[in-house]
Design a protein around this motif. Structure first.
Motif, PDB file in Angstrom:
ATOM      1  N   PHE A 142     -11.243  -4.463   7.006  1.00 33.51           N
ATOM      2  CA  PHE A 142     -10.127  -3.621   6.591  1.00 33.51           C
ATOM      3  C   PHE A 142      -9.033  -4.458   5.954  1.00 33.51           C
ATOM      4  CE2 PHE A 142     -12.246  -0.479   8.978  1.00 33.51           C
ATOM      5  CZ  PHE A 142     -11.733   0.741   8.576  1.00 33.51           C
ATOM      6  N   ASP A 143      -8.368  -3.856   4.995  1.00 34.67           N
ATOM      7  CA  ASP A 143      -7.234  -4.492   4.322  1.00 34.67           C
ATOM      8  C   ASP A 143      -5.979  -4.192   5.136  1.00 34.67           C
ATOM      9  OD1 ASP A 143      -5.154  -5.272   2.675  1.00 34.67           O
ATOM     10  OD2 ASP A 143      -6.188  -4.675   0.842  1.00 34.67           O
ATOM     11  N   HIS A 144      -5.338  -5.222   5.637  1.00 28.92           N
ATOM     12  CA  HIS A 144      -4.165  -5.028   6.491  1.00 28.92           C
ATOM     13  C   HIS A 144      -2.945  -4.536   5.700  1.00 28.92           C
ATOM     14  CE1 HIS A 144      -6.143  -6.606  10.027  1.00 28.92           C
ATOM     15  NE2 HIS A 144      -6.625  -7.584   9.278  1.00 28.92           N
ATOM     16  N   ASN A 145      -3.055  -4.504   4.378  1.00 31.77           N
ATOM     17  CA  ASN A 145      -1.965  -3.951   3.582  1.00 31.77           C
ATOM     18  C   ASN A 145      -2.012  -2.430   3.526  1.00 31.77           C
ATOM     19  OD1 ASN A 145      -0.793  -6.444   2.782  1.00 31.77           O
ATOM     20  ND2 ASN A 145      -2.472  -6.744   1.335  1.00 31.77           N
ATOM     21  N   TYR A 146      -3.157  -1.862   3.894  1.00 30.14           N
ATOM     22  CA  TYR A 146      -3.277  -0.403   3.899  1.00 30.14           C
ATOM     23  C   TYR A 146      -2.778   0.134   5.233  1.00 30.14           C
ATOM     24  CZ  TYR A 146      -5.895  -0.373  -0.482  1.00 30.14           C
ATOM     25  OH  TYR A 146      -6.258  -0.498  -1.797  1.00 30.14           O
ATOM     26  N   ARG A 147      -1.479   0.373   5.287  1.00 24.45           N
ATOM     27  CA  ARG A 147      -0.840   0.882   6.496  1.00 24.45           C
ATOM     28  C   ARG A 147      -0.136   2.197   6.161  1.00 24.45           C
ATOM     29  NH1 ARG A 147       1.248  -3.982   5.587  1.00 24.45           N
ATOM     30  NH2 ARG A 147       3.352  -3.088   5.449  1.00 24.45           N
ATOM     31  N   PHE A 148       0.373   2.848   7.189  1.00 23.45           N
ATOM     32  CA  PHE A 148       1.084   4.094   6.947  1.00 23.45           C
ATOM     33  C   PHE A 148       2.362   3.861   6.152  1.00 23.45           C
ATOM     34  CE2 PHE A 148      -1.398   5.480  10.734  1.00 23.45           C
ATOM     35  CZ  PHE A 148      -2.062   6.538  10.109  1.00 23.45           C
ATOM     36  N   ASP A 149       3.016   2.706   6.384  1.00 20.60           N
ATOM     37  CA  ASP A 149       4.278   2.472   5.678  1.00 20.60           C
ATOM     38  C   ASP A 149       4.065   2.064   4.226  1.00 20.60           C
ATOM     39  OD1 ASP A 149       3.218   0.017   6.295  1.00 20.60           O
ATOM     40  OD2 ASP A 149       5.106  -0.907   6.859  1.00 20.60           O
ATOM     41  N   LEU A 191      -5.884   6.084   4.184  1.00 24.78           N
ATOM     42  CA  LEU A 191      -5.519   6.687   5.473  1.00 24.78           C
ATOM     43  C   LEU A 191      -6.452   6.220   6.583  1.00 24.78           C
ATOM     44  CD1 LEU A 191      -4.531  10.356   4.513  1.00 24.78           C
ATOM     45  CD2 LEU A 191      -3.029   8.467   5.186  1.00 24.78           C
ATOM     46  N   LEU A 192      -7.744   6.089   6.289  1.00 30.14           N
ATOM     47  CA  LEU A 192      -8.674   5.578   7.303  1.00 30.14           C
ATOM     48  C   LEU A 192      -8.271   4.166   7.731  1.00 30.14           C
ATOM     49  CD1 LEU A 192     -12.250   6.684   6.102  1.00 30.14           C
ATOM     50  CD2 LEU A 192     -10.783   7.756   7.796  1.00 30.14           C
ATOM     51  N   GLN A 193      -7.952   3.334   6.761  1.00 29.96           N
ATOM     52  CA  GLN A 193      -7.565   1.960   7.085  1.00 29.96           C
ATOM     53  C   GLN A 193      -6.226   1.921   7.804  1.00 29.96           C
ATOM     54  OE1 GLN A 193      -8.419  -1.211   4.450  1.00 29.96           O
ATOM     55  NE2 GLN A 193      -9.724   0.015   3.118  1.00 29.96           N
ATOM     56  N   ALA A 194      -5.338   2.845   7.455  1.00 31.34           N
ATOM     57  CA  ALA A 194      -4.047   2.906   8.146  1.00 31.34           C
ATOM     58  C   ALA A 194      -4.246   3.277   9.612  1.00 31.34           C
ATOM     59  CB  ALA A 194      -3.138   3.931   7.460  1.00 31.34           C
ATOM     60  N   ILE A 195      -5.154   4.200   9.886  1.00 28.81           N
ATOM     61  CA  ILE A 195      -5.472   4.563  11.276  1.00 28.81           C
ATOM     62  C   ILE A 195      -5.989   3.339  12.009  1.00 28.81           C
ATOM     63  CG2 ILE A 195      -7.044   5.899  12.739  1.00 28.81           C
ATOM     64  CD1 ILE A 195      -6.940   8.117  10.594  1.00 28.81           C
ATOM     65  N   TRP A 196      -6.922   2.630  11.406  1.00 30.51           N
ATOM     66  CA  TRP A 196      -7.519   1.431  12.024  1.00 30.51           C
ATOM     67  C   TRP A 196      -6.440   0.383  12.318  1.00 30.51           C
ATOM     68  CZ3 TRP A 196      -8.134  -3.779  11.395  1.00 30.51           C
ATOM     69  CH2 TRP A 196      -9.205  -4.381  12.044  1.00 30.51           C
ATOM     70  N   ASN A 197      -5.607   0.095  11.312  1.00 30.01           N
ATOM     71  CA  ASN A 197      -4.576  -0.934  11.479  1.00 30.01           C
ATOM     72  C   ASN A 197      -3.548  -0.548  12.541  1.00 30.01           C
ATOM     73  OD1 ASN A 197      -5.351  -2.991   9.603  1.00 30.01           O
ATOM     74  ND2 ASN A 197      -4.777  -1.622   7.939  1.00 30.01           N
ATOM     75  N   TYR A 198      -3.173   0.729  12.578  1.00 28.29           N
ATOM     76  CA  TYR A 198      -2.178   1.189  13.559  1.00 28.29           C
ATOM     77  C   TYR A 198      -2.716   1.049  14.979  1.00 28.29           C
ATOM     78  CZ  TYR A 198       1.377   4.100  15.794  1.00 28.29           C
ATOM     79  OH  TYR A 198       2.389   4.554  16.606  1.00 28.29           O
TER      80      TYR A 198
END
Length: 494
Positions: A142-149, A191-198
């Motif tokens: 996962f790309d840690h830049n893909y976050r909710f913010d 959004l999938l990656q944001a869920i994972w990162n969160y």
């Protein structure tokens, strides 16, 4: 004496002292030999905490044990007490003959306790190993830049964003399953990656699995071939959150759908979070079993629409900030935002090209923007605005939609639509796939990136190679040429 009233301790105090002793022993077991801990501390416990003299009193059954425990464990026990209780306290040992029988309320059954700890350690080790496997698994990078913010919220995606955020905060408790649908390049994977990162940030011990559905199909086929489907399904037992991208690829695969149905039911029954994405809503996945379509709608179904101009411009501006760029004028960004209307990845791709040009030539003009967009298969109209290249000399109203073209080609060659989009290398499937790439580029003016997205991540070079290969086949293979002309007559030229 300090210990005269041990027999009058109430249940609350007994429970407190026992819990503190368990915590101390649990940490001791990680640092010292377990056999020695069991041998010398099995008939022991905390009898009192002396707040005045800063002592934690551990009672043992006789003087021999006191001597041995002082020799072996005094130093590590002092260290642990300072860590988990109070840095100003130290250990003290005394004999308490009522521990002789090993049944005093203050004592802990260490044999049973050690087994429980070992079981927990084994389980945690397995979870950690499984987590490590997933973290290093190619589909789980996962790309840690893909976050909710970093996700730009607009009217087109507000509900999907809110639902994904709620799932990340309380996995398994709200919107289960969460089904997100929309066309390629609109932000589903973000959004999938944001869920994972969160979840990983707030609860690192959660085991999360993300898979492209095509990878899942590969794994299920392999499990069937090796006759170990049961073992394969059990692999998901320790997973807490599961996310499948492009679930529409399950179409026309009956055995795979059956196994996936079992995995889905196990997760849903255990109240574990399921997140699915697709290019269409469940009710339109007509080639999937009715029971799966029904289950996909159990929780919340949300869509992501094409972004409006304001959202596209906000995306470009936010990407500029993230990339540390502030040298591209806003009116140039507006040209891009007015042009690339239906794919956020293409929007960012255009921005990346502009940034590269600015870094090379320092300044950007409108002509530079137009030229950049033309490299992405957009051209300048007579009014100096940029628009996708028009389809061709043929009247657009007479042309079928790309979905209709896909279905026609699939029916023509008698192959499932999902196989065309999948990685099969069978000759007729490869030809159908190459034909569609060529049609979309020529008649729908899709960019290479958009074609790449539709076929699940083929790179630009492979798309271009496929198109060139097919155009060579048209010149050298009469049957393929005849098939192509029939399909064009029925779809594009009718």
């Amino acid at each position: 004496m300090l210990f005269d009233f041990v027999e009058n301790y109430d249940e609350k105090k007994i429970e407190y002292l026992k819990n503190l002793w368990e915590k101390i022993v649990e940490k001791l077991l990680l640092e010292e030999d377990k056999k020695k801990v069991l041998s010398f501390l099995n008939k022991a416990g905390i009898i009192e905490i002396d707040e005045k003299n800063h002592k934690v009193y551990i009672w043992l059954s006789n003087e021999f044990f006191v001597t041995q425990v002082k020799k072996i464990f005094q130093k590590p026990l002092n260290k642990i007490i300072k860590q988990i209780y109070n840095p100003n306290f130290s250990v003290a040992f005394v004999v308490y003959d009522k521990f002789q029988g090993g049944r005093h309320p203050l004592q802990v059954n260490l044999t049973k306790f050690v087994k429980t700890v070992e079981k927990q350690e084994k389980k945690e080790k397995a979870r950690t190993k499984w987590n490590d496997v997933l973290d290093n698994f190619s589909v789980n990078k996962f790309d840690h830049n893909y976050r909710f913010d970093t996700f730009v919220v607009g009217r087109n995606n507000q509900l999907a964003y809110s639902a994904a955020h709620a799932v990340a905060e309380n996995p398994g408790k709200v919107h289960n399953p969460l089904f997100i649908y929309g066309w390629v390049g609109l932000g589903k994977t973000h959004l999938l990656q944001a869920i994972w990162n969160y979840i990983k940030e707030h609860d690192p011990n959660k085991v999360i699995l993300y898979m492209q559905t095509t990878n899942l199909i590969d794994d299920i086929v392999e499990a069937i071939r090796k006759n170990n489907v049961t073992k394969f399904v059990k692999l998901f037992k320790d997973v807490d959150v599961i996310m499948f991208d492009d679930i529409q690829f399950l179409a026309d695969k009956e055995r795979t759908q059956e196994i996936f149905h079992n995995i889905f039911n196990d997760f849903y029954s255990a109240k574990k979070q399921i997140v699915l994405t697709s290019d269409r809503p469940p009710k339109e996945l007509v080639t999937l079993e009715a029971r799966l379509r029904s289950r996909f709608s159990y929780g919340l179904v949300v869509d992501i629409k094409y972004p409006d101009f304001e959202t596209r411009l906000a995306i470009l501006q936010k990407k500029l900030i993230e990339k540390g760029e502030d040298m591209i004028d806003s009116h140039l960004l507006e040209i891009v935002a007015k042009t690339v209307t239906n794919n956020i990845r293409e929007l960012e791709g255009a921005l990346n090209l502009l940034i590269t040009r600015r870094q090379m030539f320092w300044e950007l003009t409108e002509a530079d923007v137009y030229e950049t967009l033309e490299t992405l298969w957009y051209k300048k109209s007579k009014t100096q605005e940029i628009a996708p290249q028009t389809a061709s000399r043929h009247n657009k109203k007479s042309m079928k939609t790309f979905n209709e073209v896909v279905e026609y080609v699939a029916n023509y060659y008698d192959i499932p639509v999902a196989d065309i989009r999948w990685k099969s290398r069978k000759k007729e499937i490869s030809i159908a796939r190459q034909m569609l790439m060529q049609i979309w580029k020529k008649y729908f003016n899709w960019t290479l990136e958009k074609i790449w997205d539709y076929f699940g991540g083929k790179n630009h070079a492979s798309v271009l190679y496929s198109i060139n290969t097919f155009e060579r086949l048209l010149k050298n293979d009469k049957k393929i040429y005849n098939d192509y002309m029939i399909i064009l007559e029925e779809t594009m030229l009718k």
